[in-house]
Scaffold this motif. Structure first.
Motif, mmCIF file in Angstrom:
data_model
loop_
_atom_site.group_PDB
_atom_site.id
_atom_site.type_symbol
_atom_site.label_atom_id
_atom_site.label_comp_id
_atom_site.label_asym_id
_atom_site.label_seq_id
_atom_site.Cartn_x
_atom_site.Cartn_y
_atom_site.Cartn_z
ATOM 1 N N TRP A 192 19.122 11.497 -20.044
ATOM 2 C CA TRP A 192 19.913 12.016 -18.905
ATOM 3 C C TRP A 192 19.515 11.320 -17.609
ATOM 4 O O TRP A 192 20.359 10.868 -16.851
ATOM 5 N N ALA A 209 21.979 22.158 -21.322
ATOM 6 C CA ALA A 209 20.813 21.478 -21.913
ATOM 7 C C ALA A 209 19.509 22.162 -21.512
ATOM 8 O O ALA A 209 18.482 21.961 -22.163
ATOM 9 N N HIS A 210 19.554 22.963 -20.467
ATOM 10 C CA HIS A 210 18.341 23.700 -20.073
ATOM 11 C C HIS A 210 17.996 24.835 -21.040
ATOM 12 O O HIS A 210 17.006 25.532 -20.819
ATOM 13 N N GLY A 268 13.393 22.889 -23.651
ATOM 14 C CA GLY A 268 12.266 22.389 -22.876
ATOM 15 C C GLY A 268 11.781 23.342 -21.811
ATOM 16 O O GLY A 268 12.108 24.537 -21.812
ATOM 17 N N ARG A 269 11.026 22.803 -20.918
ATOM 18 C CA ARG A 269 10.379 23.624 -19.898
ATOM 19 C C ARG A 269 10.074 22.797 -18.657
ATOM 20 O O ARG A 269 10.100 21.568 -18.682
ATOM 21 N N HIS A 308 7.190 21.799 -15.777
ATOM 22 C CA HIS A 308 5.746 21.579 -15.761
ATOM 23 C C HIS A 308 5.279 21.461 -14.313
ATOM 24 O O HIS A 308 5.828 20.651 -13.556
ATOM 25 N N SER A 312 7.453 18.478 -12.069
ATOM 26 C CA SER A 312 8.402 18.871 -11.014
ATOM 27 C C SER A 312 7.798 19.865 -10.037
ATOM 28 O O SER A 312 8.345 20.099 -8.957
ATOM 29 N N THR A 337 19.215 25.653 -8.620
ATOM 30 C CA THR A 337 20.467 25.006 -9.049
ATOM 31 C C THR A 337 21.074 25.697 -10.271
ATOM 32 O O THR A 337 22.292 25.711 -10.432
HETATM 33 C C1 HEM Z 1 13.896 19.688 -17.177
HETATM 34 C C2 HEM Z 1 16.185 19.850 -12.904
HETATM 35 C C3 HEM Z 1 20.368 18.885 -15.126
HETATM 36 C C4 HEM Z 1 18.019 18.294 -19.289
HETATM 37 C C5 HEM Z 1 14.159 19.796 -15.834
HETATM 38 C C6 HEM Z 1 13.173 20.075 -14.829
HETATM 39 C C7 HEM Z 1 13.812 20.138 -13.632
HETATM 40 C C8 HEM Z 1 15.203 19.881 -13.875
HETATM 41 C C9 HEM Z 1 13.183 20.423 -12.277
HETATM 42 C C10 HEM Z 1 11.681 20.269 -15.100
HETATM 43 C C11 HEM Z 1 10.971 18.928 -15.250
HETATM 44 C C12 HEM Z 1 9.499 19.135 -15.576
HETATM 45 O O1 HEM Z 1 8.797 19.738 -14.747
HETATM 46 O O2 HEM Z 1 9.063 18.695 -16.659
HETATM 47 C C13 HEM Z 1 17.523 19.679 -13.155
HETATM 48 C C14 HEM Z 1 18.567 19.808 -12.163
HETATM 49 C C15 HEM Z 1 19.738 19.567 -12.777
HETATM 50 C C16 HEM Z 1 19.441 19.255 -14.172
HETATM 51 C C17 HEM Z 1 18.365 20.165 -10.699
HETATM 52 C C18 HEM Z 1 21.101 19.670 -12.149
HETATM 53 C C19 HEM Z 1 22.098 20.292 -12.751
HETATM 54 C C20 HEM Z 1 20.068 18.520 -16.415
HETATM 55 C C21 HEM Z 1 20.999 17.910 -17.338
HETATM 56 C C22 HEM Z 1 20.327 17.738 -18.512
HETATM 57 C C23 HEM Z 1 18.984 18.258 -18.323
HETATM 58 C C24 HEM Z 1 22.436 17.507 -16.978
HETATM 59 C C25 HEM Z 1 20.811 17.138 -19.812
HETATM 60 C C26 HEM Z 1 22.093 17.134 -20.180
HETATM 61 C C27 HEM Z 1 16.724 18.746 -19.091
HETATM 62 C C28 HEM Z 1 15.758 18.956 -20.171
HETATM 63 C C29 HEM Z 1 14.563 19.362 -19.547
HETATM 64 C C30 HEM Z 1 14.826 19.386 -18.126
HETATM 65 C C31 HEM Z 1 16.008 18.810 -21.669
HETATM 66 C C32 HEM Z 1 13.239 19.750 -20.236
HETATM 67 C C33 HEM Z 1 12.299 18.567 -20.266
HETATM 68 C C34 HEM Z 1 10.977 18.886 -20.916
HETATM 69 O O3 HEM Z 1 10.825 19.918 -21.564
HETATM 70 O O4 HEM Z 1 10.078 18.054 -20.771
HETATM 71 N N1 HEM Z 1 15.383 19.681 -15.224
HETATM 72 N N2 HEM Z 1 18.092 19.342 -14.344
HETATM 73 N N3 HEM Z 1 18.862 18.686 -17.030
HETATM 74 N N4 HEM Z 1 16.140 19.031 -17.884
HETATM 75 FE FE1 HEM Z 1 17.132 19.265 -16.152
#
Ligand code: HEM
Length: 286
Positions: free
Chosen positions: A47, A170-171, A174-175, A177, A181, A231
């Motif tokens: 992404w 997709a949220h 995962g999580r 950290h 972030s 968000t």
């Molecule tokens: C994790 C923000 C959209 C997939 C995160 C994290 C933040 C974030 C702050 C935590 C990162 C960390 O601390 O490891 C956002 C914002 C979005 C957005 C503001 C706006 C809409 C998306 C989209 C996808 C996505 C479009 C995929 C289609 C993920 C996944 C994780 C994640 C799978 C978990 C990662 C992990 O477990 O290491 N996102 N995200 N996010 N995001 Fe988003």
């Protein structure tokens, strides 16, 4: 004749399926990592590689894999994604003919499918580019903001309101950290299974501000173990977004169909494909 030298390696669908299978195998290879799967962080890599796209200037997007280089690798939004890139090095070593840009997007597809998500049609054709193609900081969304920011960022990529909501599902995976972030915790109780739980929880749980010293985030009142970003919460504050949240909360099949379409679109933004045909990979559970 037999004296003709061999041409460059022309990978077939089967060769890409082998790459898929090797990604699938590494997903659960480290029990110590997070919730026991590299799947979520690989989805985030695909992404963030793609979400830099700007439709006006036609810059950014997955073509190039420029997150290999500083400054893009050091952009705040990309904190923690080194883990995802490093884990894929083994697959790249085994299949050196694949570009990083194709590998990262294919790995995101494999992760979604292996975690029980929909089939995401995918095609090859991305070429790696050099540091000069790095995008400026600030193209990925800022989780402290709300609906206006979401629209600014995702409209720039060419998405509409329904697509913004579908992508946000997709949220379920995962999580957050604190050392990446700054935010903390998972969105759902099953962060390694792809479901519409993100929408269900958004609507059904009561959410309040988490009391802590970290950045402003929400926690669920009943278990206090789940989180939502500002968000995420904007998706139910905004009337238009909320309609789609409600539809996806009610209908997992609708969510799977729409997610497959929009995630495939995300991974293709700005890529000058020569190949029309899209591949649908077999999951290891098929
Ligand atoms: C994790 C923000 C959209 C997939 C995160 C994290 C933040 C974030 C702050 C935590 C990162 C960390 O601390 O490891 C956002 C914002 C979005 C957005 C503001 C706006 C809409 C998306 C989209 C996808 C996505 C479009 C995929 C289609 C993920 C996944 C994780 C994640 C799978 C978990 C990662 C992990 O477990 O290491 N996102 N995200 N996010 N995001 Fe988003």
């Amino acid at each position: 004749s037999s004296t003709k030298p061999p041409g460059p390696f022309q990978p077939t669908k089967e060769d890409y399926q082998k790459v898929y299978n090797d990604v699938a195998e590494l997903l659960d290879s480290n029990d110590e990592y997070d919730d026991g799967s590299y799947g979520p962080v690989l989805v985030r890599l695909g992404w963030h590689a793609s979400g830099t796209y700007d439709k006006e200037t036609k810059t950014g997007g997955s073509n190039g894999a420029t997150m290999r280089f500083a400054p893009e690798s050091d952009h705040g939004a990309n904190a923690g994604l080194r883990t995802a890139r490093d884990v894929l090095e083994k697959v790249k070593d085994k299949h050196p003919w694949i570009s990083y840009s194709d590998l990262w997007t294919l790995a995101a597809v494999a992760a979604i499918q292996e975690m029980g998500g929909p089939k995401i049609p995918w095609r090859p054709g991305r070429n790696d580019r050099d540091v000069a193609a790095c995008t400026p900081d600030g193209r990925l969304p800022d989780a402290t903001k709300e609906q206006k920011h979401l629209r600014d960022i995702f409209y720039r990529m060419g998405f509409n309101d329904q697509e913004i909501v579908a992508l946000s599902g997709a949220h379920a995976l995962g999580r957050c950290h604190t050392d990446r972030s700054g935010f903390e915790g998972p969105w759902t109780f099953s962060p390694t299974v792809f479901t519409n739980d993100f929408y269900k929880l958004l609507i059904e749980e009561k959410w309040s501000w988490k009391k802590w010293n970290g950045p402003k985030q929400f926690e669920d009142v009943s278990s206090k173990s789940l989180m939502m970003l500002p968000t995420d919460m904007a998706l139910i504050k905004d009337k238009v977004f909320r309609k789609h949240v409600e539809a996806y909360a009610k209908d997992n099949e609708l969510f799977f169909r729409d997610f497959a379409d929009v995630f495939a679109k995300l991974l293709e933004l700005g890529v000058p494909f020569k190949q029309e045909e899209k591949f649908v990979f077999k999951a290891t559970t098929d």
